[in-house]
Design a protein around this motif. Structure first.
Motif, PDB file in Angstrom:
ATOM      1  N   ARG A 241       1.121  -1.138   0.001  1.00 46.55           N
ATOM      2  CA  ARG A 241       0.155   0.098  -0.207  1.00 46.55           C
ATOM      3  C   ARG A 241       0.860   1.203  -0.110  1.00 46.55           C
ATOM      4  O   ARG A 241       0.204   2.065  -0.897  1.00 46.55           O
ATOM      5  CB  ARG A 241      -0.952   0.154   1.563  1.00 46.55           C
ATOM      6  CG  ARG A 241      -1.896  -1.295   0.969  1.00 46.55           C
ATOM      7  CD  ARG A 241      -3.143  -0.685   1.574  1.00 46.55           C
ATOM      8  NE  ARG A 241      -3.984  -2.141   1.814  1.00 46.55           N
ATOM      9  CZ  ARG A 241      -5.207  -1.498   0.953  1.00 46.55           C
ATOM     10  NH1 ARG A 241      -5.135  -1.036   0.232  1.00 46.55           N
ATOM     11  NH2 ARG A 241      -6.629  -2.508   0.549  1.00 46.55           N
ATOM     12  N   LEU A 245       1.093   3.919  -2.811  1.00 51.21           N
ATOM     13  CA  LEU A 245       0.219   5.285  -2.189  1.00 51.21           C
ATOM     14  C   LEU A 245       1.603   6.235  -3.151  1.00 51.21           C
ATOM     15  O   LEU A 245       0.966   7.024  -3.486  1.00 51.21           O
ATOM     16  CB  LEU A 245       0.419   5.780  -0.688  1.00 51.21           C
ATOM     17  CG  LEU A 245       0.318   6.925  -0.644  1.00 51.21           C
ATOM     18  CD1 LEU A 245      -1.334   7.877  -0.763  1.00 51.21           C
ATOM     19  CD2 LEU A 245       0.587   7.028   1.067  1.00 51.21           C
ATOM     20  N   TRP A 271      -4.639  -0.320  -3.849  1.00 51.57           N
ATOM     21  CA  TRP A 271      -4.362   1.101  -3.739  1.00 51.57           C
ATOM     22  C   TRP A 271      -5.062   1.395  -2.192  1.00 51.57           C
ATOM     23  O   TRP A 271      -6.103   0.879  -1.726  1.00 51.57           O
ATOM     24  CB  TRP A 271      -5.622   2.267  -5.654  1.00 51.57           C
ATOM     25  CG  TRP A 271      -4.156   1.775  -6.543  1.00 51.57           C
ATOM     26  CD1 TRP A 271      -2.918   0.526  -6.518  1.00 51.57           C
ATOM     27  CD2 TRP A 271      -4.617   2.675  -7.784  1.00 51.57           C
ATOM     28  NE1 TRP A 271      -2.901   1.176  -7.691  1.00 51.57           N
ATOM     29  CE2 TRP A 271      -2.760   1.731  -8.835  1.00 51.57           C
ATOM     30  CE3 TRP A 271      -4.546   3.062  -8.535  1.00 51.57           C
ATOM     31  CZ2 TRP A 271      -3.163   1.771  -9.892  1.00 51.57           C
ATOM     32  CZ3 TRP A 271      -4.893   3.674  -9.776  1.00 51.57           C
ATOM     33  CH2 TRP A 271      -3.711   2.656 -10.325  1.00 51.57           C
ATOM     34  N   HIS A 272      -4.390   3.059  -2.040  1.00 53.32           N
ATOM     35  CA  HIS A 272      -5.619   3.224  -1.445  1.00 53.32           C
ATOM     36  C   HIS A 272      -7.028   3.646  -1.732  1.00 53.32           C
ATOM     37  O   HIS A 272      -7.770   4.277  -0.672  1.00 53.32           O
ATOM     38  CB  HIS A 272      -5.344   4.359  -0.684  1.00 53.32           C
ATOM     39  CG  HIS A 272      -4.864   6.263  -1.184  1.00 53.32           C
ATOM     40  ND1 HIS A 272      -3.912   5.846  -2.400  1.00 53.32           N
ATOM     41  CD2 HIS A 272      -4.857   6.941  -1.199  1.00 53.32           C
ATOM     42  CE1 HIS A 272      -3.646   7.101  -2.905  1.00 53.32           C
ATOM     43  NE2 HIS A 272      -4.554   7.398  -2.046  1.00 53.32           N
ATOM     44  N   THR A 273      -7.068   3.880  -2.541  1.00 49.61           N
ATOM     45  CA  THR A 273      -8.252   4.895  -3.824  1.00 49.61           C
ATOM     46  C   THR A 273      -9.414   3.756  -3.666  1.00 49.61           C
ATOM     47  O   THR A 273      -8.929   2.434  -4.276  1.00 49.61           O
ATOM     48  CB  THR A 273      -8.665   5.023  -4.329  1.00 49.61           C
ATOM     49  OG1 THR A 273      -7.825   4.475  -5.733  1.00 49.61           O
ATOM     50  CG2 THR A 273      -7.666   6.266  -3.953  1.00 49.61           C
ATOM     51  N   LEU A 349     -12.243   5.967  -0.143  1.00 48.58           N
ATOM     52  CA  LEU A 349     -11.251   5.465  -0.186  1.00 48.58           C
ATOM     53  C   LEU A 349     -11.472   4.166   0.742  1.00 48.58           C
ATOM     54  O   LEU A 349     -12.216   3.905   1.012  1.00 48.58           O
ATOM     55  CB  LEU A 349     -10.398   6.388   1.438  1.00 48.58           C
ATOM     56  CG  LEU A 349      -9.656   7.624   0.934  1.00 48.58           C
ATOM     57  CD1 LEU A 349      -9.044   8.946   2.126  1.00 48.58           C
ATOM     58  CD2 LEU A 349      -8.580   7.540  -0.064  1.00 48.58           C
ATOM     59  N   GLN A 350     -10.116   3.198   0.872  1.00 50.00           N
ATOM     60  CA  GLN A 350     -10.143   2.058   1.040  1.00 50.00           C
ATOM     61  C   GLN A 350      -9.933   2.139   2.294  1.00 50.00           C
ATOM     62  O   GLN A 350     -10.071   0.845   3.409  1.00 50.00           O
ATOM     63  CB  GLN A 350      -8.893   0.942   0.851  1.00 50.00           C
ATOM     64  CG  GLN A 350      -9.438   0.922  -0.613  1.00 50.00           C
ATOM     65  CD  GLN A 350      -9.059  -0.961  -0.860  1.00 50.00           C
ATOM     66  OE1 GLN A 350      -9.032  -1.446  -0.953  1.00 50.00           O
ATOM     67  NE2 GLN A 350      -8.341  -0.460  -2.596  1.00 50.00           N
ATOM     68  N   ARG A 351      -9.452   2.282   3.008  1.00 52.33           N
ATOM     69  CA  ARG A 351      -8.716   3.087   5.226  1.00 52.33           C
ATOM     70  C   ARG A 351      -9.652   4.338   5.105  1.00 52.33           C
ATOM     71  O   ARG A 351      -8.852   5.305   4.198  1.00 52.33           O
ATOM     72  CB  ARG A 351      -7.960   2.646   5.248  1.00 52.33           C
ATOM     73  CG  ARG A 351      -8.122   0.850   5.700  1.00 52.33           C
ATOM     74  CD  ARG A 351      -6.086   0.268   5.290  1.00 52.33           C
ATOM     75  NE  ARG A 351      -5.797  -1.003   5.215  1.00 52.33           N
ATOM     76  CZ  ARG A 351      -5.829  -1.311   6.095  1.00 52.33           C
ATOM     77  NH1 ARG A 351      -6.268  -0.853   7.525  1.00 52.33           N
ATOM     78  NH2 ARG A 351      -5.651  -2.887   6.236  1.00 52.33           N
ATOM     79  N   PRO A 353      -7.800   7.833   6.259  1.00 48.66           N
ATOM     80  CA  PRO A 353      -6.927   7.889   7.057  1.00 48.66           C
ATOM     81  C   PRO A 353      -6.178   9.115   8.378  1.00 48.66           C
ATOM     82  O   PRO A 353      -6.227  10.104   8.263  1.00 48.66           O
ATOM     83  CB  PRO A 353      -5.801   9.220   6.290  1.00 48.66           C
ATOM     84  CG  PRO A 353      -6.835   9.519   5.017  1.00 48.66           C
ATOM     85  CD  PRO A 353      -7.621   8.167   5.400  1.00 48.66           C
ATOM     86  N   SER A 414      -9.708   2.881  11.467  1.00 50.14           N
ATOM     87  CA  SER A 414      -8.993   3.306   9.995  1.00 50.14           C
ATOM     88  C   SER A 414      -9.410   1.752   9.608  1.00 50.14           C
ATOM     89  O   SER A 414      -8.519   0.925   8.145  1.00 50.14           O
ATOM     90  CB  SER A 414      -7.505   3.200  10.494  1.00 50.14           C
ATOM     91  OG  SER A 414      -6.815   2.123  11.309  1.00 50.14           O
TER      92      SER A 414
END
Length: 455
Positions: A241, A245, A271-273, A349-351, A353, A414
């Motif tokens: 990740r 990023l 990906w973080h998206t 987002l997948q998480r 921040p 998160s």
């Protein structure tokens, strides 16, 4: 030279496919040529030219597309060079063994491609024709092939997911770079998988040939180069990740090529998206609040990887306006700015921040969107994976997915977006979201969500 010779006394030749007509007389190998993304080996025969086509970007070649590419190259002289084009395909049979297929197309005939065999092609050429497995289609090796040549030794790789960009990007990264570790792993994994697959396929083809099957009537254009190192261990998720990023924030051509690889490889899983979301501030008060923090994107630089992917998936680079969400660090596309149909597109987002706990869940019926407000007052789109949508006001999969997400975010803000194999959420939480009206905006406080989960 015409496309067909004069008919035999019974006139059968003109009714038969070109490859099944009378013997072709003297046959001379005329070398290789390249037209668009096709490699074509050509033989001159007494009845015209025949070309054997391999696609350089896909396992299968289309006869008609190959003929179109050759026509673009030769124009009106195409008929003087080719009477028939034969396109190599990957094996289509489900059962073993692996034997590649062939399709043929006769120029100037009915315009329909037809199935043929390696035995039929070898009968016309007077010798077996070469086949390149799709993992071994090296342009220079094909160009250098001659009848009787031993198979070239080619590093196996997937032609649909070339690794050159990965190795070039990794080579320029500093020591300890997550992006470099990620790219080296992917490049080696592509090679490992390609080598494993093509080695198995060659063994099956050789078994078919030994049994007198159609595989006995072809020769191998190339074999895989040996692997000189064991398969690499996959980097830890946090390394993957972090690598993506840094890559998706870049603006250079090399990063764009690596991102293209990721989209074909696994859809950007790490990906973080997540999903691309359509938001309408005109009809949704929550989206309107969120839109107030947007700022113009840099217009004096090329787009970042994420900006380019967003433009490709949802927009038009010539008419749409790129914005930036400085809180989430994400691009936003203003579609048709100034029109009545203007809308905003961005990624979830997948998480999230942030370390600030979940304070409220906001469900916008007008905007069909789900929002998280954290204790520090920040507004976030709820995490969502591409292909696994979230929703409310009904009893379907989207509501189950949202309930699972809220369940974990209450404990860990998160936590990643819900996956299909995650444990089901508590029944009370699911029922709360299922029964939420979908024609208005509803806000649930943390206390309400915790009570529903415990109920």
């Amino acid at each position: 030279m015409g496309l067909f010779t004069r008919s035999t006394p019974d006139g059968d030749n003109e009714r038969k496919p070109w490859l099944e007509q009378a013997p072709a007389g003297d046959v001379v190998f005329a070398g290789a040529e390249f037209a668009d993304s096709y490699a074509v080996l050509r033989w001159d025969t007494g009845r015209g030219g025949v070309g054997l086509v391999h696609s350089l970007v896909d396992g299968n070649a289309s006869c008609k597309m190959a003929v179109r590419a050759l026509h673009n190259r030769h124009g009106a002289r195409l008929g003087e060079r080719y009477a028939c084009v034969v396109a190599a395909q990957t094996a289509t049979q489900v059962t073993q063994p692996y034997v590649p297929q062939l399709l043929a197309y006769d120029l100037g005939a009915s315009g329909k491609q037809y199935e043929t065999t390696w035995a039929q092609l070898a009968a016309v050429l007077g010798q077996p024709a070469p086949y390149w497995f799709h993992a071994l289609r090296d342009r220079d090796a094909i160009a250098g092939w001659r009848p009787g040549s031993p198979p070239a030794v080619v590093p196996a790789r997937d032609i649909a997911t070339p690794v050159t960009a990965l190795t070039e990007l990794a080579a320029d990264e500093p020591d300890g770079s997550p992006a470099a570790e990620l790219c080296w792993y992917l490049a080696r994994e592509v090679r490992r998988r390609g080598h494993t697959e093509v080695t198995r396929q060659i063994a099956e083809l050789q078994g078919n040939a030994a049994d007198g099957g159609d595989g006995a009537h072809l020769v191998l254009g190339a074999v895989p180069a040996p692997l000189l190192r064991p398969g690499p261990p996959e980097p830890a998720e946090m390394v993957r990740r972090a690598g993506w990023l840094s890559i998706t924030e870049r603006r250079d051509v090399l990063a764009h090529r690596v991102a293209d690889f990721a989209q074909r490889w696994d859809g950007g899983r790490d990906w973080h998206t997540g999903a691309v979301t359509d938001l309408d501030p005109a009809s949704c008060a929550v989206a309107r609040e969120w839109a107030q923090r947007l700022v113009p994107a840099a217009d004096d630089q090329p787009p970042t990887v994420l900006e380019k992917v967003l433009l490709h998936n949802a927009g038009n680079a010539d008419t749409d306006l790129l914005l930036h969400d400085p809180v989430a660090g994400l691009p936003v596309l203003h579609r048709d700015p100034g029109s009545l149909n203007a809308s905003l597109y961005t990624y979830s987002l997948q998480r999230l921040p942030t370390r600030s706990p979940l304070a409220a869940l906001i469900l916008s019926g007008n905007g069909h969107s789900c929002w998280i407000r954290t204790q520090d007052g920040t507004l976030w789109l709820a995490p969502e994976r591409e292909g696994w949508g979230i929703g409310f006001g009904y009893s379907g999969n989207g509501c189950h997915t949202l309930a699972r997400l809220v369940d974990v975010l209450l404990d860990d803000i998160s936590a990643p977006a819900a996956r299909p194999n995650d444990p089901a959420a508590p029944r009370g939480l699911f029922e709360l979201l299922r029964d939420t009206p979908d024609d208005r905006t509803t806000t649930y406080t943390r206390a309400q969500l915790l009570a529903a989960r415990a109920g």
